[in-house]
Design an enzyme around this catalytic site. Structure first.
Site, PDB file in Angstrom:
ATOM      1  N   LEU A  77       0.635  -1.051  -0.081  1.00 21.47           N
ATOM      2  CA  LEU A  77      -0.037  -0.110  -0.077  1.00 21.47           C
ATOM      3  C   LEU A  77       1.150   1.212   0.212  1.00 21.47           C
ATOM      4  CD1 LEU A  77      -2.427   1.164   0.487  1.00 21.47           C
ATOM      5  CD2 LEU A  77      -2.357   1.222   3.296  1.00 21.47           C
ATOM      6  N   CYS A  78       1.082   2.227  -0.362  1.00 23.46           N
ATOM      7  CA  CYS A  78       1.523   3.159  -0.969  1.00 23.46           C
ATOM      8  C   CYS A  78       1.368   4.617   0.440  1.00 23.46           C
ATOM      9  CB  CYS A  78       1.543   4.035  -2.515  1.00 23.46           C
ATOM     10  SG  CYS A  78       2.055   5.331  -2.604  1.00 23.46           S
ATOM     11  N   VAL A  79       2.241   4.488   0.611  1.00 28.84           N
ATOM     12  CA  VAL A  79       2.145   5.364   2.060  1.00 28.84           C
ATOM     13  C   VAL A  79       0.977   6.798   2.010  1.00 28.84           C
ATOM     14  CG1 VAL A  79       3.520   5.835   2.251  1.00 28.84           C
ATOM     15  CG2 VAL A  79       2.869   5.945   4.970  1.00 28.84           C
TER      16      VAL A  79
END
Length: 117
Positions: A77-79
């Protein structure tokens, strides 16, 4: 055999693209390829939302991600994209938190990077 990195950029409501990614991932694995990671980016981060409630007659998004997780695929998951869209990254479930730099390193090491938009 090839090593793949996949990324999904569309929201969970785009069932067509989600199904294409899942079918592609399963086909790769069935042919002996490796998927190093699937990166959720842009609107794709909503796939990791703990507040994703769909009608019973709609595509079971969470179940699809669970099957990929059970295949030992790193679901990233791209922060930055998640925080930008108001997602609580402390409640990420089966997804790991990653940045674009980590994704770029994985993609550069892989034989193929396939985007699903």
């Amino acid at each position: 055999m090839a090593r793949f990195v996949l990324s999904i950029h569309c929201a969970p409501s785009d069932h067509d693209t989600t199904q294409r990614l899942v079918k592609f991932a399963h086909a790769c694995l069935a042919q002996g390829h490796t998927i190093d990671a699937i990166f959720l980016y842009q609107q794709g981060v909503f796939h990791a939302s703990q507040h994703l409630y769909l009608a019973s007659d709609e595509l079971a998004i969470s179940a699809l991600w669970q099957t990929l997780y059970e295949k030992k695929i790193n679901l990233m998951l791209c922060v930055t994209a998640a925080e930008k869209r108001g997602l609580d990254i402390t409640k990420k479930g089966i997804f790991s938190i990653a940045g674009l730099a980590e994704f770029a390193m994985l993609a550069s090491d892989a034989d193929k990077w396939v985007q699903f938009k």
